[in-house]
Enzyme design. Structure first.
Site, PDB file in Angstrom:
ATOM      1  N   LYS A 180      33.643  37.829  31.005  1.00  0.00           N
ATOM      2  CA  LYS A 180      34.771  36.885  31.037  1.00  0.00           C
ATOM      3  C   LYS A 180      34.761  36.075  32.322  1.00  0.00           C
ATOM      4  O   LYS A 180      35.044  34.897  32.313  1.00  0.00           O
ATOM      5  CB  LYS A 180      36.092  37.661  31.021  1.00  0.00           C
ATOM      6  CG  LYS A 180      36.522  38.177  29.712  1.00  0.00           C
ATOM      7  CD  LYS A 180      37.931  38.744  29.788  1.00  0.00           C
ATOM      8  CE  LYS A 180      38.072  39.944  30.720  1.00  0.00           C
ATOM      9  NZ  LYS A 180      37.351  41.146  30.305  1.00  0.00           N
ATOM     10  N   LYS A 196      24.713  37.961  33.184  1.00  0.00           N
ATOM     11  CA  LYS A 196      25.418  39.019  32.461  1.00  0.00           C
ATOM     12  C   LYS A 196      26.599  38.407  31.711  1.00  0.00           C
ATOM     13  O   LYS A 196      27.332  37.593  32.277  1.00  0.00           O
ATOM     14  CB  LYS A 196      25.923  40.059  33.465  1.00  0.00           C
ATOM     15  CG  LYS A 196      26.777  41.127  32.842  1.00  0.00           C
ATOM     16  CD  LYS A 196      27.391  42.053  33.876  1.00  0.00           C
ATOM     17  CE  LYS A 196      28.184  43.133  33.187  1.00  0.00           C
ATOM     18  NZ  LYS A 196      29.545  43.303  33.477  1.00  0.00           N
ATOM     19  N   LYS A 209      38.464  43.603  44.187  1.00  0.00           N
ATOM     20  CA  LYS A 209      39.598  42.775  43.758  1.00  0.00           C
ATOM     21  C   LYS A 209      40.285  42.127  44.948  1.00  0.00           C
ATOM     22  O   LYS A 209      40.624  40.947  44.905  1.00  0.00           O
ATOM     23  CB  LYS A 209      40.588  43.603  42.936  1.00  0.00           C
ATOM     24  CG  LYS A 209      39.955  44.054  41.618  1.00  0.00           C
ATOM     25  CD  LYS A 209      40.904  44.078  40.463  1.00  0.00           C
ATOM     26  CE  LYS A 209      40.190  44.256  39.144  1.00  0.00           C
ATOM     27  NZ  LYS A 209      40.310  45.613  38.581  1.00  0.00           N
TER      28      LYS A 209
END
Ligand code: ADP
Ligand code: TRP
Length: 325
Positions: free
Chosen positions: A197, A194, A114
């Site tokens: 989102k 894959k 992240k």
């Protein structure tokens, strides 16, 4: 008295459920609720680590609750609740953080990923695995089914459980076992990568028929003419069709690829029909859930009450062990 195997998992409310979430997380959870005492929760505190949008959070929590119920979560069997409805989890997280080395968190992939994506590294993002450990340990969970991406968080949870027991006495918390869905196929998205989102290639499980068909019609294909045989190797259409169609229908589509004479437009239409039928009963159930005002709130409120009852017992034991009582 020996109690049933307790199975716990959490799902982050982070937008509309897609077909990858369904086969990767929802369907396995629905199957597992038959095998023990399931505790399933909506990880709303965790969702706050990546987005701070109150209206979106409320909407996503509600959507996830409705969709999970529509997909077969049975509130008679599973205890279904929002994470934040049991704020006691924060106290356990605090207690766990006192035995958690900074170095253990610093090596967690999710934090590193992240921050490398440019997300500002705030404390909650760093402490995320400690809260997750508290989620699990607060309910004396025995089994925790999760996707591969959560494996490291389960290792942290076990490390913290062992450490707490070493520091404050065996039996302070129950050591959970991860059930890692290693074998769950990675569901492909509309572009063949894959489904995720983050790639904007998702197929929602509950959407309107027309836009969905349009979405499926846009699956990229090669320029093989209608009459010619078509490659089956890494066909996105076939990969998705396999999820929704019967074995026989799937074999027919494979044969039609090999023989030639059927165009991609036709295959996409079959895919759209199979998809639509596959989710038909869940779509109906969803409408029932939506038509029943207060049902979702009631389910979550009852779930929260049961969860809080369990949490209170465990937290009382932990507070005594650590000297807070
Ligand atoms: P996304 O990649 O869209 O952000 P999440 O990480 O929120 O999805 O997914 C929640 C869970 O759904 C994951 O832990 C995983 O088990 C499952 N899942 C998501 N995408 C897929 C996929 N393409 N194939 C299989 N399982 C998936
Ligand atoms: N971190 C998990 C995810 O992103 C969600 C989660 C939070 C969870 N707490 C949990 C999963 C406890 C299992 C057990 O998918």
């Amino acid at each position: 008295m020996l109690r049933a195997m307790r199975i716990l998992t959490g799902l982050q409310p982070s937008g509309k459920l897609h077909v990858g979430n369904y086969f990767g997380a929802i369907e396995p959870a629905v199957r597992l609720q038959e095998q023990g005492e399931a505790f399933y929760f909506i990880a709303d505190y965790h969702a706050m680590t990546s987005s701070q949008d109150p209206a979106a959070l409320r909407e996503n929590v509600r959507d996830l609750a409705v969709d999970f119920l529509a997909c077969g979560l049975d509130p008679e069997r599973a205890v279904f609740f929002r994470q934040s409805a049991v704020p006691e989890v924060n106290e356990l997280a605090w207690i766990l953080s006192t035995v958690c080395p900074m170095s253990l968190l610093a090596k967690c992939h999710s934090y590193k990923d992240k921050t490398s994506q440019g997300i500002a590294p705030h404390h909650a993002l760093f402490a995320y695995p400690v809260l997750m450990a508290a989620d699990i340990l607060l309910y004396d969970s025995n089994q925790v089914p999760v996707g591969k991406d959560q494996k490291q968080h389960l290792e942290v949870t076990r490390d913290l459980a062992v450490k707490l027991n070493e520091t404050f006495g065996e039996g302070t918390v129950v050591l959970p076992e991860p059930i890692i869905r290693e074998d769950t196929a990675v569901i492909v998205g509309l572009d063949g990568r894959k489904m995720s989102k983050s790639y904007a290639n998702t197929l929602p499980i509950f959407g309107e028929e027309k836009p969905l068909k349009k979405l499926l019609m846009k699956i990229p294909t090669d320029s093989t003419p209608v009459e010619a045989p078509k490659p089956t190797g890494d066909s996105t259409i076939l990969a998705l069709y396999k999820l929704f169609a019967s074995g026989a229908d799937y074999q027919t589509m494979v044969a039609d690829h090999e023989l030639g004479g059927v165009g991609y437009g036709d295959f996409k239409k079959r895919l759209a029909d199979a998809y639509w039928d596959f989710f038909a009963s869940m779509r109906e159930r969803r409408l029932e859930v939506l038509a029943n005002p207060g049902y979702v709130e009631r389910v979550l409120a009852e779930g929260a009450e049961r969860a809080r009852g369990e949490a209170a017992k465990v937290l009382d034991r932990v507070r005594h062990a650590v000297g807070l009582r």
